[in-house]
Design a protein around this motif. Structure first.
Motif, PDB file in Angstrom:
ATOM      1  N   LEU A 153      27.508  18.572 -23.605  1.00 38.89           N
ATOM      2  CA  LEU A 153      26.430  17.742 -24.126  1.00 38.89           C
ATOM      3  C   LEU A 153      25.312  17.621 -23.105  1.00 38.89           C
ATOM      4  N   TYR A 154      24.086  17.616 -23.591  1.00 39.99           N
ATOM      5  CA  TYR A 154      22.968  17.263 -22.721  1.00 39.99           C
ATOM      6  C   TYR A 154      23.056  15.763 -22.415  1.00 39.99           C
ATOM      7  N   ALA A 155      22.638  15.386 -21.226  1.00 38.37           N
ATOM      8  CA  ALA A 155      22.812  14.011 -20.749  1.00 38.37           C
ATOM      9  C   ALA A 155      22.298  12.944 -21.720  1.00 38.37           C
ATOM     10  N   PRO A 156      21.110  13.110 -22.339  1.00 35.03           N
ATOM     11  CA  PRO A 156      20.636  12.059 -23.258  1.00 35.03           C
ATOM     12  C   PRO A 156      21.528  11.862 -24.474  1.00 35.03           C
ATOM     13  N   LEU A 157      22.369  12.856 -24.786  1.00 33.17           N
ATOM     14  CA  LEU A 157      23.241  12.764 -25.955  1.00 33.17           C
ATOM     15  C   LEU A 157      24.635  12.276 -25.606  1.00 33.17           C
ATOM     16  N   GLU A 158      24.811  11.823 -24.372  1.00 38.12           N
ATOM     17  CA  GLU A 158      26.073  11.227 -23.952  1.00 38.12           C
ATOM     18  C   GLU A 158      25.908   9.732 -23.774  1.00 38.12           C
ATOM     19  N   HIS A 159      26.996   8.993 -24.000  1.00 38.97           N
ATOM     20  CA  HIS A 159      26.992   7.568 -23.676  1.00 38.97           C
ATOM     21  C   HIS A 159      27.044   7.398 -22.162  1.00 38.97           C
ATOM     22  N   ALA A 160      26.504   6.301 -21.683  1.00 41.81           N
ATOM     23  CA  ALA A 160      26.649   5.974 -20.261  1.00 41.81           C
ATOM     24  C   ALA A 160      28.138   5.823 -19.957  1.00 41.81           C
ATOM     25  N   PRO A 161      28.618   6.352 -18.815  1.00 42.51           N
ATOM     26  CA  PRO A 161      30.049   6.247 -18.487  1.00 42.51           C
ATOM     27  C   PRO A 161      30.550   4.806 -18.499  1.00 42.51           C
ATOM     28  N   TRP A 162      29.752   3.876 -18.015  1.00 37.33           N
ATOM     29  CA  TRP A 162      30.091   2.454 -18.078  1.00 37.33           C
ATOM     30  C   TRP A 162      28.809   1.643 -18.081  1.00 37.33           C
ATOM     31  N   HIS A 163      28.342   1.157 -16.944  1.00 36.57           N
ATOM     32  CA  HIS A 163      27.069   0.443 -16.907  1.00 36.57           C
ATOM     33  C   HIS A 163      25.918   1.433 -17.109  1.00 36.57           C
ATOM     34  N   GLY A 164      24.821   0.919 -17.646  1.00 32.76           N
ATOM     35  CA  GLY A 164      23.658   1.769 -17.883  1.00 32.76           C
ATOM     36  C   GLY A 164      23.419   1.987 -19.366  1.00 32.76           C
ATOM     37  N   CYS A 165      22.379   2.737 -19.667  1.00 30.73           N
ATOM     38  CA  CYS A 165      22.013   2.943 -21.070  1.00 30.73           C
ATOM     39  C   CYS A 165      21.293   4.279 -21.220  1.00 30.73           C
ATOM     40  N   THR A 166      21.823   5.136 -22.069  1.00 33.58           N
ATOM     41  CA  THR A 166      21.188   6.412 -22.391  1.00 33.58           C
ATOM     42  C   THR A 166      20.555   6.301 -23.781  1.00 33.58           C
ATOM     43  N   PRO A 167      19.754   7.294 -24.206  1.00 31.04           N
ATOM     44  CA  PRO A 167      19.231   7.251 -25.577  1.00 31.04           C
ATOM     45  C   PRO A 167      20.328   7.108 -26.630  1.00 31.04           C
ATOM     46  N   THR A 168      21.484   7.714 -26.387  1.00 33.23           N
ATOM     47  CA  THR A 168      22.590   7.604 -27.334  1.00 33.23           C
ATOM     48  C   THR A 168      23.070   6.166 -27.468  1.00 33.23           C
ATOM     49  N   ASP A 169      22.988   5.401 -26.385  1.00 29.34           N
ATOM     50  CA  ASP A 169      23.430   4.008 -26.415  1.00 29.34           C
ATOM     51  C   ASP A 169      22.466   3.105 -27.183  1.00 29.34           C
ATOM     52  N   LEU A 170      21.340   3.652 -27.628  1.00 32.53           N
ATOM     53  CA  LEU A 170      20.377   2.866 -28.390  1.00 32.53           C
ATOM     54  C   LEU A 170      20.655   2.906 -29.892  1.00 32.53           C
ATOM     55  N   VAL A 171      21.423   3.887 -30.335  1.00 32.10           N
ATOM     56  CA  VAL A 171      21.585   4.125 -31.766  1.00 32.10           C
ATOM     57  C   VAL A 171      22.200   2.921 -32.478  1.00 32.10           C
ATOM     58  N   PHE A 172      23.348   2.459 -32.006  1.00 32.85           N
ATOM     59  CA  PHE A 172      24.050   1.384 -32.686  1.00 32.85           C
ATOM     60  C   PHE A 172      23.256   0.077 -32.698  1.00 32.85           C
ATOM     61  N   PRO A 173      22.725  -0.389 -31.552  1.00 34.40           N
ATOM     62  CA  PRO A 173      21.936  -1.624 -31.597  1.00 34.40           C
ATOM     63  C   PRO A 173      20.678  -1.492 -32.449  1.00 34.40           C
ATOM     64  N   PHE A 174      20.071  -0.309 -32.481  1.00 40.23           N
ATOM     65  CA  PHE A 174      18.912  -0.097 -33.348  1.00 40.23           C
ATOM     66  C   PHE A 174      19.310  -0.279 -34.815  1.00 40.23           C
ATOM     67  N   PHE A 175      20.506   0.208 -35.171  1.00 40.48           N
ATOM     68  CA  PHE A 175      20.931   0.073 -36.561  1.00 40.48           C
ATOM     69  C   PHE A 175      21.188  -1.386 -36.908  1.00 40.48           C
TER      70      PHE A 175
END
Length: 391
Positions: A31-53
């Motif tokens: 996976l390209y990095a933006p399409l992965e969840h943050a390993p623990w702390h932090g936030c990637t673009p993928t981590d925005l999907v659920f809260p946006f919904f």
């Protein structure tokens, strides 16, 4: 009631499309990095999907709440309970589906609990994405209906601050925000049981657990506030500039809080709620500016719009269909005398997408894009036929 903004539907549809993209890679190992969840702390673009919904769920609630309030408490409760229960049960059904599984060369029933290959007890996961949506919608709608606007704001503040306090008081004093130190893990193990929790982290840990749902409720409430504000202010630059400022302030506050309460999706920290809500407001503001003010509608907005019209259905289908297709398998090749099976979707990745590049991330991304196109054709056909599946 004022006319609903088309940009809200496009925002929700784009969120669903991105959700399909990140949930359907060709290979989870490439996976390209933006399409992965943050390993623990932090936030990637993928981590925005659920809260946006969840934010979009709150937006939609702002447009239907006046009608529910007019109908009376009994009608409201019937609607809220029925809808929440249906979404929760659909999510639970998705976890258990397709109820049968391959064990060696024969199909067996997927029991409520069964012994895994290593002897550990495996069970059907109780919680999940749709279940969190159901619970967040249910409690947010109750808070908004009974406590009104000011009460909902106070409730949101209490939930965010209270969750922080609970993490500090009930978690491991050495590191209350780590996976091992987070107090919610013991709550989930006690109530759900380890075998019915998510094990994708290698241990029993549920990223849609019971305690972290407290703050996801706030995400829906904030979405409601924004949807209500857009209705009340109407189409003008004051509304747009105020949204933009609010988004920036929430992002700044989330970053500031991150210094003592880290931004973390997997335990849905309060700082994560503020940060992702701020970003959601900024993205929505851009959509409103482009679509409502500049009327920059076209193929791009129609592409996302059809996803938004059947959002929950297509999310369910994107999780359910691969499981059904996986039951129809065949021998792809023999490795050291052992049969290696495949089915339609894995075969498509291995033989069509993967060979396009020596960089396996490209093939994995191509497969995910093909999945978006595939599911888009389904919702496009449904839209043409005026088929909208609502819960």
């Amino acid at each position: 009631m004022q006319k609903r903004f088309y940009s809200l539907d496009v925002f929700r549809g784009a969120t669903v499309a991105f959700m399909i993209l990140v949930n359907n890679p060709g290979s989870w190992s490439n996976l390209y990095a933006p399409l992965e969840h943050a390993p623990w702390h932090g936030c990637t673009p993928t981590d925005l999907v659920f809260p946006f919904f969840l934010f979009a769920v709150g937006n939609a609630l702002a447009f239907v709440m006046p009608r529910l309030q007019e109908a009376g408490t009994a009608a409201f409760l019937k609607k809220a309970i029925t809808r929440s229960l249906l979404i929760f049960l659909i999510g639970f059904f998705l976890n258990w589906s397709p109820f049968i599984r391959w064990e060696n060369d024969h199909l067996t029933f997927k029991a409520w609990e069964y012994a895994g290959a290593n002897g550990n007890l495996i069970g059907i996961r109780i919680l999940g994405v749709l279940q969190r949506i159901a619970l967040s919608y249910f409690f947010a709608s109750l808070i908004i209906y009974f406590f009104k606007l000011r009460g909902a704001f106070v409730s949101a503040v209490v939930l965010l601050l209270g969750y922080w306090v609970l993490c500090l008081l009930l978690g491991n004093a050495a590191d209350p925000f780590s996976m091992n130190g987070y107090f919610g893990v013991s709550v989930d193990k006690t109530i759900l049981g380890e075998s019915h929790m998510y094990h994708g982290e290698g241990v029993a840990f549920d990223p849609e657990g019971i305690t972290s749902t407290l703050t996801s409720i706030v995400q829906v409430i904030f979405g409601y506030f924004v949807g209500l504000y857009i209705q009340q202010k109407g189409k003008n630059y004051d509304m747009l500039s105020h949204l933009f400022i609010a988004g920036c302030l929430l992002i700044f506050t989330g970053y500031a809080w991150d210094m003592v309460f880290p931004i973390n999706k997997k335990i849905w920290t309060s700082s994560y709620v503020l940060y992702t809500t701020g970003l959601a407001i900024l993205v929505l503001s851009i959509c409103i500016f482009l679509i409502e003010f500049k009327e920059a509608k076209g193929a791009w907005s129609r592409f996302f719009d059809v996803f938004g019209k059947n959002a929950l259905f297509i999310f369910f289908l994107s999780g359910f269909l691969p499981r059904i297709i996986a039951l129809f398998r065949w021998v792809d090749h023999v490795d050291n005398g052992k049969k290696v099976y495949t089915s339609a979707f894995p075969w498509f990745y291995e033989h069509i997408c993967k060979p396009i590049s020596s960089n396996l991330k490209n093939g994995s991304l191509l497969y995910a894009l093909c999945m978006i196109a595939f599911y888009w054709l389904i919702v496009y056909f449904m839209d043409k036929k005026k088929i909208y599946i609502k819960v």
